[in-house]
Design an enzyme around this catalytic site. Structure first.
Site, PDB file in Angstrom:
ATOM      1  N   GLU A 423       2.589 -49.732  74.593  1.00 27.67           N
ATOM      2  CA  GLU A 423       2.983 -50.997  73.996  1.00 27.67           C
ATOM      3  C   GLU A 423       4.419 -50.936  73.455  1.00 27.67           C
ATOM      4  O   GLU A 423       5.084 -51.962  73.299  1.00 27.67           O
ATOM      5  CB  GLU A 423       2.022 -51.202  72.815  1.00 27.67           C
ATOM      6  CG  GLU A 423       1.881 -52.561  72.279  1.00 27.67           C
ATOM      7  CD  GLU A 423       0.604 -52.643  71.424  1.00 27.67           C
ATOM      8  OE1 GLU A 423      -0.477 -52.236  71.883  1.00 27.67           O
ATOM      9  OE2 GLU A 423       0.706 -53.115  70.293  1.00 27.67           O
ATOM     10  N   ARG A 426       6.997 -52.808  75.390  1.00 30.64           N
ATOM     11  CA  ARG A 426       7.135 -54.220  74.992  1.00 30.64           C
ATOM     12  C   ARG A 426       7.787 -54.309  73.614  1.00 30.64           C
ATOM     13  O   ARG A 426       8.667 -55.133  73.379  1.00 30.64           O
ATOM     14  CB  ARG A 426       5.756 -54.901  74.969  1.00 30.64           C
ATOM     15  CG  ARG A 426       5.257 -55.277  76.355  1.00 30.64           C
ATOM     16  CD  ARG A 426       3.821 -55.759  76.295  1.00 30.64           C
ATOM     17  NE  ARG A 426       2.890 -54.645  76.176  1.00 30.64           N
ATOM     18  CZ  ARG A 426       1.777 -54.654  75.462  1.00 30.64           C
ATOM     19  NH1 ARG A 426       1.430 -55.734  74.777  1.00 30.64           N
ATOM     20  NH2 ARG A 426       0.993 -53.604  75.419  1.00 30.64           N
ATOM     21  N   ARG A 447      -3.839 -57.176  71.172  1.00 30.86           N
ATOM     22  CA  ARG A 447      -4.236 -56.742  72.520  1.00 30.86           C
ATOM     23  C   ARG A 447      -5.277 -57.632  73.178  1.00 30.86           C
ATOM     24  O   ARG A 447      -5.254 -57.832  74.392  1.00 30.86           O
ATOM     25  CB  ARG A 447      -4.807 -55.339  72.427  1.00 30.86           C
ATOM     26  CG  ARG A 447      -3.737 -54.376  72.129  1.00 30.86           C
ATOM     27  CD  ARG A 447      -4.269 -53.013  72.019  1.00 30.86           C
ATOM     28  NE  ARG A 447      -3.116 -52.163  71.831  1.00 30.86           N
ATOM     29  CZ  ARG A 447      -3.165 -50.918  71.469  1.00 30.86           C
ATOM     30  NH1 ARG A 447      -4.326 -50.350  71.252  1.00 30.86           N
ATOM     31  NH2 ARG A 447      -2.068 -50.230  71.327  1.00 30.86           N
ATOM     32  N   HIS A 548      -9.779 -49.203  76.541  1.00 31.88           N
ATOM     33  CA  HIS A 548      -8.880 -48.331  75.787  1.00 31.88           C
ATOM     34  C   HIS A 548      -9.490 -47.763  74.508  1.00 31.88           C
ATOM     35  O   HIS A 548      -9.312 -46.589  74.200  1.00 31.88           O
ATOM     36  CB  HIS A 548      -7.636 -49.147  75.424  1.00 31.88           C
ATOM     37  CG  HIS A 548      -6.561 -48.382  74.732  1.00 31.88           C
ATOM     38  ND1 HIS A 548      -5.940 -47.296  75.303  1.00 31.88           N
ATOM     39  CD2 HIS A 548      -5.983 -48.554  73.506  1.00 31.88           C
ATOM     40  CE1 HIS A 548      -5.017 -46.828  74.462  1.00 31.88           C
ATOM     41  NE2 HIS A 548      -5.035 -47.558  73.363  1.00 31.88           N
ATOM     42  N   HIS A 549     -10.184 -48.597  73.763  1.00 35.58           N
ATOM     43  CA  HIS A 549     -10.625 -48.137  72.439  1.00 35.58           C
ATOM     44  C   HIS A 549     -11.981 -48.734  72.105  1.00 35.58           C
ATOM     45  O   HIS A 549     -12.208 -49.931  72.303  1.00 35.58           O
ATOM     46  CB  HIS A 549      -9.607 -48.564  71.375  1.00 35.58           C
ATOM     47  CG  HIS A 549      -9.790 -47.883  70.055  1.00 35.58           C
ATOM     48  ND1 HIS A 549      -9.176 -46.690  69.735  1.00 35.58           N
ATOM     49  CD2 HIS A 549     -10.546 -48.215  68.982  1.00 35.58           C
ATOM     50  CE1 HIS A 549      -9.522 -46.325  68.517  1.00 35.58           C
ATOM     51  NE2 HIS A 549     -10.354 -47.233  68.029  1.00 35.58           N
ATOM     52  N   ARG A 588      -8.579 -53.392  67.367  1.00 32.65           N
ATOM     53  CA  ARG A 588      -7.660 -52.486  66.667  1.00 32.65           C
ATOM     54  C   ARG A 588      -6.216 -52.838  66.959  1.00 32.65           C
ATOM     55  O   ARG A 588      -5.858 -53.177  68.087  1.00 32.65           O
ATOM     56  CB  ARG A 588      -7.929 -51.041  67.109  1.00 32.65           C
ATOM     57  CG  ARG A 588      -6.952 -50.051  66.482  1.00 32.65           C
ATOM     58  CD  ARG A 588      -7.297 -48.632  66.792  1.00 32.65           C
ATOM     59  NE  ARG A 588      -7.108 -48.258  68.172  1.00 32.65           N
ATOM     60  CZ  ARG A 588      -5.926 -48.007  68.746  1.00 32.65           C
ATOM     61  NH1 ARG A 588      -4.791 -48.127  68.054  1.00 32.65           N
ATOM     62  NH2 ARG A 588      -5.865 -47.642  70.014  1.00 32.65           N
TER      63      ARG A 588
HETATM   64  P1  FAD Z   1     -10.278 -37.861  70.235  1.00 34.28           P
HETATM   65  O1  FAD Z   1      -8.844 -37.591  70.095  1.00 34.28           O
HETATM   66  O2  FAD Z   1     -10.734 -38.577  71.435  1.00 34.28           O
HETATM   67  O3  FAD Z   1     -11.023 -36.455  70.130  1.00 34.28           O
HETATM   68  C1  FAD Z   1     -12.419 -36.332  70.216  1.00 34.28           C
HETATM   69  C2  FAD Z   1     -12.722 -34.957  70.789  1.00 34.28           C
HETATM   70  O4  FAD Z   1     -14.103 -34.655  70.602  1.00 34.28           O
HETATM   71  C3  FAD Z   1     -12.470 -34.894  72.285  1.00 34.28           C
HETATM   72  O5  FAD Z   1     -11.624 -33.827  72.578  1.00 34.28           O
HETATM   73  C4  FAD Z   1     -13.863 -34.702  72.883  1.00 34.28           C
HETATM   74  O6  FAD Z   1     -13.852 -33.945  74.064  1.00 34.28           O
HETATM   75  C5  FAD Z   1     -14.572 -33.974  71.757  1.00 34.28           C
HETATM   76  N1  FAD Z   1     -16.036 -34.091  71.776  1.00 34.28           N
HETATM   77  C6  FAD Z   1     -16.768 -35.219  71.954  1.00 34.28           C
HETATM   78  N2  FAD Z   1     -18.083 -34.946  71.868  1.00 34.28           N
HETATM   79  C7  FAD Z   1     -18.184 -33.608  71.644  1.00 34.28           C
HETATM   80  C8  FAD Z   1     -19.287 -32.720  71.473  1.00 34.28           C
HETATM   81  N3  FAD Z   1     -20.544 -33.160  71.509  1.00 34.28           N
HETATM   82  N4  FAD Z   1     -19.028 -31.399  71.265  1.00 34.28           N
HETATM   83  C9  FAD Z   1     -17.755 -30.931  71.225  1.00 34.28           C
HETATM   84  N5  FAD Z   1     -16.672 -31.736  71.394  1.00 34.28           N
HETATM   85  C10 FAD Z   1     -16.883 -33.057  71.582  1.00 34.28           C
HETATM   86  N6  FAD Z   1      -3.456 -44.843  68.933  1.00 34.28           N
HETATM   87  C11 FAD Z   1      -2.406 -45.060  68.121  1.00 34.28           C
HETATM   88  O7  FAD Z   1      -2.579 -45.298  66.934  1.00 34.28           O
HETATM   89  N7  FAD Z   1      -1.146 -44.994  68.608  1.00 34.28           N
HETATM   90  C12 FAD Z   1      -0.885 -44.734  69.905  1.00 34.28           C
HETATM   91  O8  FAD Z   1       0.271 -44.668  70.291  1.00 34.28           O
HETATM   92  C13 FAD Z   1      -1.973 -44.541  70.799  1.00 34.28           C
HETATM   93  N8  FAD Z   1      -1.762 -44.337  72.103  1.00 34.28           N
HETATM   94  C14 FAD Z   1      -2.841 -44.088  72.910  1.00 34.28           C
HETATM   95  C15 FAD Z   1      -2.628 -43.809  74.246  1.00 34.28           C
HETATM   96  C16 FAD Z   1      -3.688 -43.506  75.078  1.00 34.28           C
HETATM   97  C17 FAD Z   1      -3.450 -43.241  76.546  1.00 34.28           C
HETATM   98  C18 FAD Z   1      -5.009 -43.475  74.553  1.00 34.28           C
HETATM   99  C19 FAD Z   1      -6.175 -43.165  75.432  1.00 34.28           C
HETATM  100  C20 FAD Z   1      -5.224 -43.771  73.218  1.00 34.28           C
HETATM  101  C21 FAD Z   1      -4.150 -44.071  72.392  1.00 34.28           C
HETATM  102  N9  FAD Z   1      -4.344 -44.344  71.055  1.00 34.28           N
HETATM  103  C22 FAD Z   1      -3.277 -44.575  70.243  1.00 34.28           C
HETATM  104  C23 FAD Z   1      -5.676 -44.263  70.476  1.00 34.28           C
HETATM  105  C24 FAD Z   1      -5.891 -42.901  69.831  1.00 34.28           C
HETATM  106  O9  FAD Z   1      -5.260 -41.913  70.601  1.00 34.28           O
HETATM  107  C25 FAD Z   1      -7.359 -42.547  69.691  1.00 34.28           C
HETATM  108  O10 FAD Z   1      -8.074 -43.590  69.131  1.00 34.28           O
HETATM  109  C26 FAD Z   1      -7.479 -41.350  68.794  1.00 34.28           C
HETATM  110  O11 FAD Z   1      -6.747 -40.299  69.340  1.00 34.28           O
HETATM  111  C27 FAD Z   1      -8.889 -40.890  68.597  1.00 34.28           C
HETATM  112  O12 FAD Z   1      -8.820 -39.654  67.916  1.00 34.28           O
HETATM  113  P2  FAD Z   1     -10.125 -38.868  67.557  1.00 34.28           P
HETATM  114  O13 FAD Z   1      -9.709 -37.575  66.978  1.00 34.28           O
HETATM  115  O14 FAD Z   1     -11.028 -39.734  66.782  1.00 34.28           O
HETATM  116  O15 FAD Z   1     -10.838 -38.644  68.971  1.00 34.28           O
HETATM  117  O1  MEZ Z   2      -2.478 -47.719  69.333  1.00 33.20           O
HETATM  118  C1  MEZ Z   2      -2.408 -47.623  70.552  1.00 33.20           C
HETATM  119  O2  MEZ Z   2      -3.414 -47.520  71.252  1.00 33.20           O
HETATM  120  C2  MEZ Z   2      -1.089 -47.656  71.185  1.00 33.20           C
HETATM  121  C3  MEZ Z   2       0.060 -47.890  70.329  1.00 33.20           C
HETATM  122  C4  MEZ Z   2      -0.992 -47.498  72.478  1.00 33.20           C
HETATM  123  C5  MEZ Z   2       0.280 -47.682  73.141  1.00 33.20           C
HETATM  124  O3  MEZ Z   2       0.413 -48.723  73.762  1.00 33.20           O
HETATM  125  O4  MEZ Z   2       1.157 -46.832  73.011  1.00 33.20           O
END
Ligand code: FAD
Ligand code: MEZ
Length: 615
Positions: A423, A426, A447, A548-549, A588
């Site tokens: 994003e 943009r 979004r 995405h989320h 979100r």
């Molecule tokens: P995750 O980072 O998904 O980690 C969860 C972990 O738990 C994974 O590694 C998974 O394999 C593991 N797991 C799951 N179940 C088990 C189990 N039973 N046993 C052991 N391990 C397990 N957000 C923003 O705010 N800004 C951004 O710029 C942004 N960009 C993004 C770009 C992309 C491409 C994506 C996909 C998302 C983006 N997001 C962004 C969203 C954000 O990255 C995620 O919401 C956030 O990283 C989630 O973090 P988390 O630690 O909760 O989960």
């Molecule tokens: O919060 C997000 O998911 C995010 C900023 C993703 C992105 O477009 O970079």
């Protein structure tokens, strides 16, 4: 280093299940010829099927890849990875090896210690792990496409029961499940309080979705904002977040998110993070999305900083280790986890507190479409592990869930590249153009609205159009260009022709530039008009929405304690990040997830450590 091994890099050595056990004596003659049959493993040096075979064909024994005798292989495969590097070189050394269509397969954004074994397997087919996110295909020796496996919560019941009956193999103060940003933040925070921590991650590499985050981390009233003269307020971040979430967010959690956001930035920066660039995300009233200098991706950086800190503080991180069950004691408190290690099999670990930081389920389209049938068949922006394993484990333990029906599509996923286009493109000035050569939406609206608008266009996709100044304003764009899915031309008419955009693209751009100059977007009320689109070359990326989320998840209170369906606290269980519901309501805002996972991951780690200390 053996010279002849340096060249065919894709023929790495590696091991998996049963190998150390079975190699035993045969491995003693390391470096010498091996039998083509050793206990439990058949190798076919005459007709190599996998990397173990091809190594055997070269006359190398088991101990070339494994450190020692029976039982020494552990789930992180540390020794095996070290041996790969000893023979073949590090990822850095190999960066120029395996370049395909300009993409360097060994120059990756994966965090943590180098895990050659993520792709190169010894005794089963190798996989192209990067192909789980990217659409490019890499040939890999003795390999196949990566297929993520969904948890079968009741599989291997008999073996699970044997492990449970055997009792806890070990005990720790705090178990963290998941190595994304929430898990790493929780692990670091718990260690800062003096708790012993084991972190389990089911994937072969750490970082979850967090390592993919691109655009930024939202925070209000920060030093970086002040340095740029940006006036922001905690209350404005609260208001934006509630409005974006259609006011169904848990207001207590939103307040915590905004109030502690600046302190979360400071916490990361004290560990060495660079979060000094500040940009705009959809639905934000001001620039509050923090990222590294020059607009590099935020996620790989933040997770690497947290990973390094976790390692420095002595967190015991175990990859290839899936938590398959939360184990309760006789009073119903969570008292440990049942783990399935890729090598070690099922085993029980006792803990005073468990933090679920298991992320969301956007990558599991069956589950996604169960909650939101409109999203059936949609692609996802997520990493392969985001399939809801943690949710299933938590639900089995009786947790309450919230808002599972709210699932977000990111508006700009590149079908050609197979990845999300941030994003921030943009935010830094790109506009959306349809096949008739017209703008059709405020590009930095929320979004849900932007995605719906794109789906309403011909072909259910549109084009992100920007110029060279915008390219230069955001480092992340370089990675899209290097991945080969960005169209480019010295003229707007040339760009339109390449993209198949009809109508009058140049007229649409002139109209936008006039609005930008006037500081007023009469057509779509876009508030932030950072720069004109006037410096060639011009660029276009075809984009369409992708899942995405997942906004919903495990229900928590303000101290991240998990609630059951009666609204009672489940003692010993905490949750943070995308695994939870409530912070983001129905939709979100971009940049709020990284803020969420750091702030609530930190709270969860601290609270879990507090419980352990009180026991
Ligand atoms: P995750 O980072 O998904 O980690 C969860 C972990 O738990 C994974 O590694 C998974 O394999 C593991 N797991 C799951 N179940 C088990 C189990 N039973 N046993 C052991 N391990 C397990 N957000 C923003 O705010 N800004 C951004 O710029 C942004 N960009 C993004 C770009 C992309 C491409 C994506 C996909 C998302 C983006 N997001 C962004 C969203 C954000 O990255 C995620 O919401 C956030 O990283 C989630 O973090 P988390 O630690 O909760 O989960
Ligand atoms: O919060 C997000 O998911 C995010 C900023 C993703 C992105 O477009 O970079």
């Amino acid at each position: 280093m053996k010279e002849q091994w340096r060249i065919p890099v894709l023929f790495f050595c590696i091991a998996t299940l049963f190998v150390a056990v079975s190699c035993g004596d045969a491995g003693k003659g390391a470096g010498g010829k091996v039998d083509n049959k050793v206990a439990g493993v058949t190798v076919h040096p005459e007709n190599p099927q996998n990397l173990a075979d091809s190594h055997a064909a070269g006359g190398y024994g088991c101990l070339e890849c494994h450190d020692s005798e029976a039982g020494a292989v552990e789930d992180n495969l540390v020794a095996e990875n070290r041996k790969c590097i000893d023979c073949h070189g590090s990822l850095e050394d190999l960066a120029d090896v395996g370049v395909k269509n300009g993409v360097k397969v060994h120059e990756s954004h994966l965090i943590g210690d180098i895990a050659c074994t993520a792709c190169h397997k010894g005794h089963r087919p190798s996989v192209s792990y990067c192909a789980s996110c990217h659409s490019f295909k890499h040939e890999i020796a003795y390999g196949r496409e990566w297929q993520p496996e969904e948890i079968d919560i009741d599989s291997d019941k008999a073996r699970q029961n044997v492990a449970l009956a055997a009792g806890a193999k070990e005990h720790t103060d705090v178990v963290v499940v998941g190595s994304g940003g929430a898990g790493l933040a929780a692990a670091v925070a718990a260690r800062e309080q003096g708790a012993s921590v084991i972190l389990f991650e089911k994937e072969p590499v750490g970082g979850g979705n967090a390592k993919l985050a691109a655009g930024g981390m939202n925070a209000a009233e920060t030093t970086a904002q002040a340095a740029r003269g940006i006036e922001d307020h905690v209350q404005t971040m609260i208001d934006d977040t509630m409005k974006g979430g259609r006011n169904i967010n848990d207001p207590v959690l939103v307040e915590i998110l905004a109030e502690r956001s600046a302190s979360s930035i400071d916490w990361l920066m004290a560990m060495g993070a660079d979060l000094t660039d500040v940009g705009r995300m959809g639905g934000a009233s001001v620039n509050r999305s923090h990222r590294p200098t020059g607009g590099a991706g935020v996620g790989a950086h933040v997770t690497q900083v947290l990973w390094d800190q976790a390692k420095k503080l002595g967190v015991d991180i175990r990859l290839n280790s899936k938590v398959v069950r939360l184990v309760k004691n006789e009073t119903g408190d969570v008292a440990g986890v049942l783990v399935h290690g890729q090598i070690s099999g099922y085993y029980l670990v006792g803990a005073d507190a468990v933090v679920m930081a298991t992320g969301g389920f956007s990558r599991n389209n069956a589950l996604v479409s169960l909650y939101d049938p409109k999203l059936k068949g949609f692609k996802s922006t997520n990493q392969s592990g985001a399939i809801g394993d943690g949710l299933k484990v938590a639900q089995k333990a009786g947790v309450a869930t919230k808002d599972l029906q709210y699932i977000q599509a990111h508006p700009t996923y590149s079908p050609l590249g197979g990845v999300m286009v941030t994003e921030a493109v943009r935010g830094n000035g790109a506009i959306l153009i349809n096949r008739d050569g017209k703008r059709f939406v405020n590009e930095i609206t929320t979004r849900d609205k932007a995605a719906a608008a794109i789906l309403a266009q011909k072909g259910e996709s549109a084009f992100l159009v920007f110029d060279d100044t915008i390219r230069k304003s955001l480092k992340k764009i370089e990675s899209y260009i290097s991945l080969g899915f960005v169209l480019q031309s010295e003229t707007l008419s040339g760009l339109a022709e390449k993209a198949g955009i009809g109508g009058d693209l140049a007229a649409a751009i002139t109209q936008y530039n006039d609005a930008q100059k006037a500081g007023k977007d009469g057509a779509f009320q876009r508030q932030d008009l950072p720069r004109p689109i006037s410096t060639p070359p011009f660029y276009a990326i075809e984009v369409t929405p992708a899942v995405h989320h997942t906004m919903g998840g495990i229900m928590i209170d303000s101290a991240t304690r998990v609630l059951d369906s009666e609204g009672e606290i489940i003692n010993g269980l905490y949750a943070a990040g995308e695994a939870t519901g409530g912070v983001h309501g129905a939709n979100r805002l971009g940049g709020n997830a990284i803020s969420d996972i750091v702030t609530f991951g930190r709270i969860a780690g601290k609270e879990a450590a507090k419980r352990a200390a009180a026991k």
